[in-house]
Design a protein around this motif. Structure first.
Motif, mmCIF file in Angstrom:
data_model
loop_
_atom_site.group_PDB
_atom_site.id
_atom_site.type_symbol
_atom_site.label_atom_id
_atom_site.label_comp_id
_atom_site.label_asym_id
_atom_site.label_seq_id
_atom_site.Cartn_x
_atom_site.Cartn_y
_atom_site.Cartn_z
ATOM 1 N N MET A 1 0.841 -1.180 0.000
ATOM 2 C CA MET A 1 0.000 0.000 0.000
ATOM 3 C C MET A 1 0.885 1.240 0.000
ATOM 4 O O MET A 1 1.737 1.383 0.849
ATOM 5 N N GLY A 2 0.634 2.090 -0.931
ATOM 6 C CA GLY A 2 1.464 3.269 -1.100
ATOM 7 C C GLY A 2 1.038 4.448 -0.248
ATOM 8 O O GLY A 2 0.160 4.361 0.610
ATOM 9 N N VAL A 3 1.653 5.564 -0.522
ATOM 10 C CA VAL A 3 1.440 6.786 0.235
ATOM 11 C C VAL A 3 0.012 7.313 0.074
ATOM 12 O O VAL A 3 -0.550 7.906 0.984
ATOM 13 N N LYS A 4 -0.616 7.044 -1.049
ATOM 14 C CA LYS A 4 -1.931 7.639 -1.322
ATOM 15 C C LYS A 4 -3.028 7.154 -0.384
ATOM 16 O O LYS A 4 -4.084 7.758 -0.311
ATOM 17 N N GLY A 6 -2.701 6.790 3.034
ATOM 18 C CA GLY A 6 -2.608 7.443 4.333
ATOM 19 C C GLY A 6 -2.114 6.504 5.417
ATOM 20 O O GLY A 6 -2.228 5.281 5.330
ATOM 21 N N ALA A 7 -1.581 7.077 6.471
ATOM 22 C CA ALA A 7 -0.967 6.302 7.550
ATOM 23 C C ALA A 7 -1.980 5.505 8.350
ATOM 24 O O ALA A 7 -1.729 4.358 8.708
ATOM 25 N N THR A 8 -3.140 6.075 8.622
ATOM 26 C CA THR A 8 -4.142 5.389 9.448
ATOM 27 C C THR A 8 -4.650 4.125 8.756
ATOM 28 O O THR A 8 -4.767 3.075 9.384
ATOM 29 N N VAL A 9 -4.927 4.216 7.480
ATOM 30 C CA VAL A 9 -5.410 3.051 6.736
ATOM 31 C C VAL A 9 -4.334 1.969 6.674
ATOM 32 O O VAL A 9 -4.628 0.789 6.836
ATOM 33 N N ARG A 10 -3.084 2.369 6.464
ATOM 34 C CA ARG A 10 -1.987 1.386 6.412
ATOM 35 C C ARG A 10 -1.795 0.701 7.760
ATOM 36 O O ARG A 10 -1.530 -0.504 7.827
ATOM 37 N N LYS A 11 -1.924 1.435 8.852
ATOM 38 C CA LYS A 11 -1.806 0.838 10.185
ATOM 39 C C LYS A 11 -2.928 -0.147 10.449
ATOM 40 O O LYS A 11 -2.709 -1.233 10.992
ATOM 41 N N ARG A 12 -4.146 0.208 10.068
ATOM 42 C CA ARG A 12 -5.284 -0.716 10.233
ATOM 43 C C ARG A 12 -5.084 -1.979 9.412
ATOM 44 O O ARG A 12 -5.336 -3.083 9.881
ATOM 45 N N TYR A 13 -4.644 -1.818 8.174
ATOM 46 C CA TYR A 13 -4.406 -2.965 7.310
ATOM 47 C C TYR A 13 -3.328 -3.873 7.899
ATOM 48 O O TYR A 13 -3.472 -5.096 7.902
ATOM 49 N N GLY A 14 -2.254 -3.287 8.410
ATOM 50 C CA GLY A 14 -1.185 -4.070 9.014
ATOM 51 C C GLY A 14 -1.658 -4.854 10.220
ATOM 52 O O GLY A 14 -1.303 -6.025 10.405
ATOM 53 N N LYS A 15 -2.491 -4.251 11.031
ATOM 54 C CA LYS A 15 -3.013 -4.926 12.222
ATOM 55 C C LYS A 15 -3.915 -6.101 11.837
ATOM 56 O O LYS A 15 -3.813 -7.185 12.398
ATOM 57 N N VAL A 16 -4.789 -5.882 10.863
ATOM 58 C CA VAL A 16 -5.675 -6.949 10.405
ATOM 59 C C VAL A 16 -4.870 -8.071 9.773
ATOM 60 O O VAL A 16 -5.118 -9.256 10.034
ATOM 61 N N TYR A 17 -3.881 -7.753 8.951
ATOM 62 C CA TYR A 17 -3.072 -8.766 8.278
ATOM 63 C C TYR A 17 -2.281 -9.597 9.283
ATOM 64 O O TYR A 17 -2.212 -10.816 9.169
ATOM 65 N N ARG A 18 -1.683 -8.945 10.285
ATOM 66 C CA ARG A 18 -0.937 -9.685 11.314
ATOM 67 C C ARG A 18 -1.863 -10.604 12.109
ATOM 68 O O ARG A 18 -1.512 -11.743 12.429
ATOM 69 N N THR A 19 -3.064 -10.130 12.410
ATOM 70 C CA THR A 19 -4.035 -10.952 13.133
ATOM 71 C C THR A 19 -4.458 -12.150 12.298
ATOM 72 O O THR A 19 -4.569 -13.264 12.806
ATOM 73 N N LEU A 20 -4.659 -11.946 11.018
ATOM 74 C CA LEU A 20 -5.098 -13.015 10.136
ATOM 75 C C LEU A 20 -4.039 -14.095 9.979
ATOM 76 O O LEU A 20 -4.351 -15.284 9.963
ATOM 77 N N LYS A 21 -2.778 -13.731 9.900
ATOM 78 C CA LYS A 21 -1.717 -14.674 9.587
ATOM 79 C C LYS A 21 -1.025 -15.303 10.803
ATOM 80 O O LYS A 21 -0.123 -16.105 10.624
#
Length: 65
Positions: A1-4, A6-21
Protein backbone atom coordinates in the motif's frame (compact mmCIF):
# COMPACT_ATOMS: atom_id res chain seq x y z
CA UNK A 1 0.00 0.00 0.00
CA UNK A 2 1.46 3.27 -1.10
CA UNK A 3 1.44 6.79 0.24
CA UNK A 4 -1.93 7.64 -1.32
CA UNK A 5 -3.83 5.56 1.25
CA UNK A 6 -2.61 7.44 4.33
CA UNK A 7 -0.97 6.30 7.55
CA UNK A 8 -4.14 5.39 9.45
CA UNK A 9 -5.41 3.05 6.74
CA UNK A 10 -1.99 1.39 6.41
CA UNK A 11 -1.81 0.84 10.19
CA UNK A 12 -5.28 -0.72 10.23
CA UNK A 13 -4.41 -2.97 7.31
CA UNK A 14 -1.18 -4.07 9.01
CA UNK A 15 -3.01 -4.93 12.22
CA UNK A 16 -5.68 -6.95 10.41
CA UNK A 17 -3.07 -8.77 8.28
CA UNK A 18 -0.94 -9.68 11.31
CA UNK A 19 -4.04 -10.95 13.13
CA UNK A 20 -5.10 -13.01 10.14
CA UNK A 21 -1.72 -14.67 9.59
CA UNK A 22 -0.76 -15.54 13.18
CA UNK A 23 -0.43 -19.17 14.28
CA UNK A 24 -3.49 -20.64 15.98
CA UNK A 25 -4.18 -23.76 17.97
CA UNK A 26 -7.02 -26.05 16.98
CA UNK A 27 -9.71 -26.14 19.69
CA UNK A 28 -10.18 -29.87 19.07
CA UNK A 29 -6.69 -31.40 18.77
CA UNK A 30 -4.47 -28.45 19.88
CA UNK A 31 -2.24 -28.64 16.78
CA UNK A 32 -0.92 -25.42 15.20
CA UNK A 33 -2.46 -26.20 11.79
CA UNK A 34 -5.65 -24.20 12.35
CA UNK A 35 -6.13 -21.69 9.53
CA UNK A 36 -8.75 -19.76 7.58
CA UNK A 37 -9.93 -21.44 4.40
CA UNK A 38 -12.37 -18.69 3.37
CA UNK A 39 -14.01 -15.63 4.90
CA UNK A 40 -15.41 -16.72 8.26
CA UNK A 41 -14.57 -20.43 7.89
CA UNK A 42 -11.65 -21.90 9.83
CA UNK A 43 -10.33 -25.46 9.53
CA UNK A 44 -7.66 -27.62 11.12
CA UNK A 45 -5.33 -29.28 8.65
CA UNK A 46 -4.68 -32.21 10.96
CA UNK A 47 -8.07 -33.31 12.33
CA UNK A 48 -10.33 -31.57 9.74
CA UNK A 49 -12.23 -29.75 12.53
CA UNK A 50 -14.19 -26.90 10.92
CA UNK A 51 -15.83 -23.90 12.57
CA UNK A 52 -17.54 -20.69 11.44
CA UNK A 53 -16.22 -17.57 13.17
CA UNK A 54 -15.02 -14.07 12.36
CA UNK A 55 -13.52 -13.00 9.05
CA UNK A 56 -10.07 -12.13 10.41
CA UNK A 57 -9.96 -13.89 13.78
CA UNK A 58 -11.65 -16.79 15.51
CA UNK A 59 -12.58 -14.63 18.50
CA UNK A 60 -14.89 -11.95 17.16
CA UNK A 61 -14.29 -9.44 19.95
CA UNK A 62 -10.49 -9.67 19.90
CA UNK A 63 -9.71 -7.42 16.91
CA UNK A 64 -10.26 -3.74 17.62
CA UNK A 65 -9.68 -1.25 14.80
Amino acid sequence: MGVKFGATVRKRYGKVYRTLKQKRRCPSCTSLKFRRISIGIWQCGKCEYKVAAGAYDINLGKLQL
